[in-house]
Scaffold this motif. Sequence first.
Motif, PDB file in Angstrom:
ATOM      1  N   THR A   1       0.847  -1.187   0.000  1.00  0.00           N
ATOM      2  CA  THR A   1       0.000   0.000   0.000  1.00  0.00           C
ATOM      3  C   THR A   1       0.884   1.238   0.000  1.00  0.00           C
ATOM      4  O   THR A   1       1.739   1.397   0.883  1.00  0.00           O
ATOM      5  CB  THR A   1      -0.918   0.029   1.226  1.00  0.00           C
ATOM      6  N   TRP A   2       0.698   2.100  -1.001  1.00  0.00           N
ATOM      7  CA  TRP A   2       1.444   3.354  -1.065  1.00  0.00           C
ATOM      8  C   TRP A   2       0.590   4.452  -0.424  1.00  0.00           C
ATOM      9  O   TRP A   2      -0.560   4.656  -0.832  1.00  0.00           O
ATOM     10  CB  TRP A   2       1.761   3.714  -2.510  1.00  0.00           C
ATOM     11  N   PHE A   3       1.145   5.160   0.529  1.00  0.00           N
ATOM     12  CA  PHE A   3       0.367   6.141   1.289  1.00  0.00           C
ATOM     13  C   PHE A   3       1.267   7.282   1.746  1.00  0.00           C
ATOM     14  O   PHE A   3       2.505   7.201   1.673  1.00  0.00           O
ATOM     15  CB  PHE A   3      -0.266   5.470   2.515  1.00  0.00           C
ATOM     16  N   GLN A   4       0.640   8.322   2.255  1.00  0.00           N
ATOM     17  CA  GLN A   4       1.348   9.420   2.910  1.00  0.00           C
ATOM     18  C   GLN A   4       0.345  10.202   3.760  1.00  0.00           C
ATOM     19  O   GLN A   4      -0.847  10.264   3.425  1.00  0.00           O
ATOM     20  CB  GLN A   4       2.002  10.335   1.878  1.00  0.00           C
ATOM     21  N   PRO A   5       0.813  10.779   4.877  1.00  0.00           N
ATOM     22  CA  PRO A   5      -0.094  11.576   5.699  1.00  0.00           C
ATOM     23  C   PRO A   5      -0.441  12.879   4.990  1.00  0.00           C
ATOM     24  O   PRO A   5       0.334  13.382   4.178  1.00  0.00           O
ATOM     25  CB  PRO A   5       0.721  11.823   6.973  1.00  0.00           C
ATOM     26  N   SER A   6      -1.599  13.405   5.312  1.00  0.00           N
ATOM     27  CA  SER A   6      -2.011  14.685   4.740  1.00  0.00           C
ATOM     28  C   SER A   6      -1.179  15.804   5.375  1.00  0.00           C
ATOM     29  O   SER A   6      -1.241  16.032   6.575  1.00  0.00           O
ATOM     30  CB  SER A   6      -3.500  14.919   4.999  1.00  0.00           C
ATOM     31  N   TYR A   7      -0.410  16.490   4.556  1.00  0.00           N
ATOM     32  CA  TYR A   7       0.500  17.520   5.079  1.00  0.00           C
ATOM     33  C   TYR A   7      -0.270  18.622   5.797  1.00  0.00           C
ATOM     34  O   TYR A   7       0.109  19.031   6.904  1.00  0.00           O
ATOM     35  CB  TYR A   7       1.312  18.099   3.924  1.00  0.00           C
ATOM     36  N   ALA A   8      -1.333  19.098   5.177  1.00  0.00           N
ATOM     37  CA  ALA A   8      -2.075  20.214   5.762  1.00  0.00           C
ATOM     38  C   ALA A   8      -2.754  19.839   7.071  1.00  0.00           C
ATOM     39  O   ALA A   8      -3.018  20.708   7.908  1.00  0.00           O
ATOM     40  CB  ALA A   8      -3.112  20.724   4.761  1.00  0.00           C
ATOM     41  N   ASN A   9      -3.044  18.556   7.276  1.00  0.00           N
ATOM     42  CA  ASN A   9      -3.762  18.104   8.479  1.00  0.00           C
ATOM     43  C   ASN A   9      -2.865  17.289   9.413  1.00  0.00           C
ATOM     44  O   ASN A   9      -3.355  16.458  10.172  1.00  0.00           O
ATOM     45  CB  ASN A   9      -4.966  17.257   8.063  1.00  0.00           C
ATOM     46  N   LEU A  10      -1.573  17.541   9.351  1.00  0.00           N
ATOM     47  CA  LEU A  10      -0.637  16.762  10.148  1.00  0.00           C
ATOM     48  C   LEU A  10      -0.885  16.951  11.649  1.00  0.00           C
ATOM     49  O   LEU A  10      -0.781  15.998  12.430  1.00  0.00           O
ATOM     50  CB  LEU A  10       0.793  17.151   9.787  1.00  0.00           C
ATOM     51  N   GLY A  11      -1.226  18.169  12.047  1.00  0.00           N
ATOM     52  CA  GLY A  11      -1.518  18.425  13.458  1.00  0.00           C
ATOM     53  C   GLY A  11      -2.728  17.644  13.941  1.00  0.00           C
ATOM     54  O   GLY A  11      -2.711  17.054  15.031  1.00  0.00           O
ATOM     55  N   SER A  12      -3.781  17.599  13.127  1.00  0.00           N
ATOM     56  CA  SER A  12      -4.980  16.842  13.499  1.00  0.00           C
ATOM     57  C   SER A  12      -4.687  15.346  13.539  1.00  0.00           C
ATOM     58  O   SER A  12      -5.197  14.628  14.405  1.00  0.00           O
ATOM     59  CB  SER A  12      -6.104  17.131  12.493  1.00  0.00           C
ATOM     60  N   LEU A  13      -3.861  14.863  12.615  1.00  0.00           N
ATOM     61  CA  LEU A  13      -3.483  13.451  12.619  1.00  0.00           C
ATOM     62  C   LEU A  13      -2.744  13.104  13.911  1.00  0.00           C
ATOM     63  O   LEU A  13      -3.022  12.073  14.540  1.00  0.00           O
ATOM     64  CB  LEU A  13      -2.605  13.144  11.412  1.00  0.00           C
ATOM     65  N   HIS A  14      -1.832  13.987  14.334  1.00  0.00           N
ATOM     66  CA  HIS A  14      -1.074  13.719  15.565  1.00  0.00           C
ATOM     67  C   HIS A  14      -1.994  13.762  16.784  1.00  0.00           C
ATOM     68  O   HIS A  14      -1.883  12.919  17.682  1.00  0.00           O
ATOM     69  CB  HIS A  14       0.049  14.750  15.703  1.00  0.00           C
ATOM     70  N   ARG A  15      -2.891  14.722  16.815  1.00  0.00           N
ATOM     71  CA  ARG A  15      -3.783  14.854  17.975  1.00  0.00           C
ATOM     72  C   ARG A  15      -4.742  13.675  18.080  1.00  0.00           C
ATOM     73  O   ARG A  15      -4.972  13.142  19.169  1.00  0.00           O
ATOM     74  CB  ARG A  15      -4.570  16.155  17.880  1.00  0.00           C
ATOM     75  N   GLU A  16      -5.309  13.237  16.958  1.00  0.00           N
ATOM     76  CA  GLU A  16      -6.363  12.228  17.010  1.00  0.00           C
ATOM     77  C   GLU A  16      -5.842  10.791  16.875  1.00  0.00           C
ATOM     78  O   GLU A  16      -6.430   9.868  17.439  1.00  0.00           O
ATOM     79  CB  GLU A  16      -7.386  12.495  15.897  1.00  0.00           C
ATOM     80  N   LYS A  17      -4.750  10.600  16.124  1.00  0.00           N
ATOM     81  CA  LYS A  17      -4.271   9.236  15.871  1.00  0.00           C
ATOM     82  C   LYS A  17      -2.899   8.959  16.471  1.00  0.00           C
ATOM     83  O   LYS A  17      -2.608   7.816  16.810  1.00  0.00           O
ATOM     84  CB  LYS A  17      -4.212   8.971  14.349  1.00  0.00           C
ATOM     85  N   GLY A  18      -2.067   9.956  16.579  1.00  0.00           N
ATOM     86  CA  GLY A  18      -0.755   9.764  17.178  1.00  0.00           C
ATOM     87  C   GLY A  18       0.294   9.309  16.182  1.00  0.00           C
ATOM     88  O   GLY A  18       0.016   9.065  15.001  1.00  0.00           O
ATOM     89  N   GLU A  19       1.519   9.176  16.689  1.00  0.00           N
ATOM     90  CA  GLU A  19       2.642   8.809  15.832  1.00  0.00           C
ATOM     91  C   GLU A  19       2.522   7.390  15.286  1.00  0.00           C
ATOM     92  O   GLU A  19       3.137   7.057  14.272  1.00  0.00           O
ATOM     93  CB  GLU A  19       3.950   8.955  16.611  1.00  0.00           C
ATOM     94  N   GLU A  20       1.756   6.538  15.914  1.00  0.00           N
ATOM     95  CA  GLU A  20       1.576   5.159  15.457  1.00  0.00           C
ATOM     96  C   GLU A  20       0.311   5.013  14.606  1.00  0.00           C
ATOM     97  O   GLU A  20      -0.371   3.991  14.649  1.00  0.00           O
ATOM     98  CB  GLU A  20       1.519   4.208  16.652  1.00  0.00           C
ATOM     99  N   TYR A  21       0.034   6.037  13.821  1.00  0.00           N
ATOM    100  CA  TYR A  21      -1.190   6.008  13.008  1.00  0.00           C
ATOM    101  C   TYR A  21      -1.190   4.872  11.984  1.00  0.00           C
ATOM    102  O   TYR A  21      -2.247   4.395  11.581  1.00  0.00           O
ATOM    103  CB  TYR A  21      -1.385   7.360  12.313  1.00  0.00           C
ATOM    104  N   ILE A  22      -0.008   4.437  11.544  1.00  0.00           N
ATOM    105  CA  ILE A  22       0.052   3.343  10.570  1.00  0.00           C
ATOM    106  C   ILE A  22      -0.522   2.073  11.188  1.00  0.00           C
ATOM    107  O   ILE A  22      -1.346   1.375  10.579  1.00  0.00           O
ATOM    108  CB  ILE A  22       1.499   3.120  10.100  1.00  0.00           C
TER     109      ILE A  22
END
Length: 272
Positions: A95-116
């Motif tokens: 699976t090829w993926f990448q985090p959303s750059y503009a929403n990186l703060g929301s990703l960290h707040r809601e999912k954390g560094e282990e989002y994968i």
Amino acid sequence: MERLPKLGIPIVIGIVLLIIFVAKSTVTIGSGQAGVLYKTFDEGVVTDEPPLNEGFHFVAPWNKVFVYEVRQQSLEEKMQVLSSNGLQIDIDASTWFQPSYANLGSLHREKGEEYIRRLLQPAVRSAARSVVGRYNPEQLYASKREAIQKEILEETQILLKDQYVQVNEVLVRDVSLPPNIKDAIERKLRQEQESLEYEFRLTKATQEAERQRIDAEGKARANEILNASLTPNILKEKGIQATVELAKSNNAKTVVIGSGEGGLPLILGGSN
């Protein structure tokens, strides 16, 4: 002179503290990375501002920066799923993926560094189980790999909608069936191929026979038309024309005047 050592200790301490302060107040974001700022004495994770981009940054020493890879990454997965008839299938996929750059703060707040592990892997596995469950083993083995890839990608994108992770592609590298099922499918495919080959040869032979029949009928019809058109008068006219042409020739020849039906001359021979 005696006061210098006493003054030197505070100066050394001050320099050390300054170095620690500067070290704690700077952060370097590497290539292909972005930083999420965490303000300890403020609102915590900063989500209303863009993440820190590549390069050198000054940050208050009591704040933290969490660095994320924002380039496209690859998740390798080996999954065991069930086909439509309940048979266990092993799938090897990327699976090829990448985090959303503009929403990186929301990703960290809601999912954390282990989002994968928390978000991406469960979504891919769930999509694979859902998609493969629609097909039987023969379809999975023979002709549906591209369709499976596309459907798993679409299912994963639906599951991760508004989850701050962008899935770019799903590649199914291998679909493994139990050996007995694989052998049975291969035998069936060989038999189908042989049947198609036999049908092709039979069709070709039938077409050739039809072509010969049509050709023979055409020749027979042409002969009928020719025979019907060759009346005695036409034959006599053709003979006269041939005689005239021979008479025009400069070559020496022997001609016997015919006395039979039609009275046409008979050419016995000739020489230069």
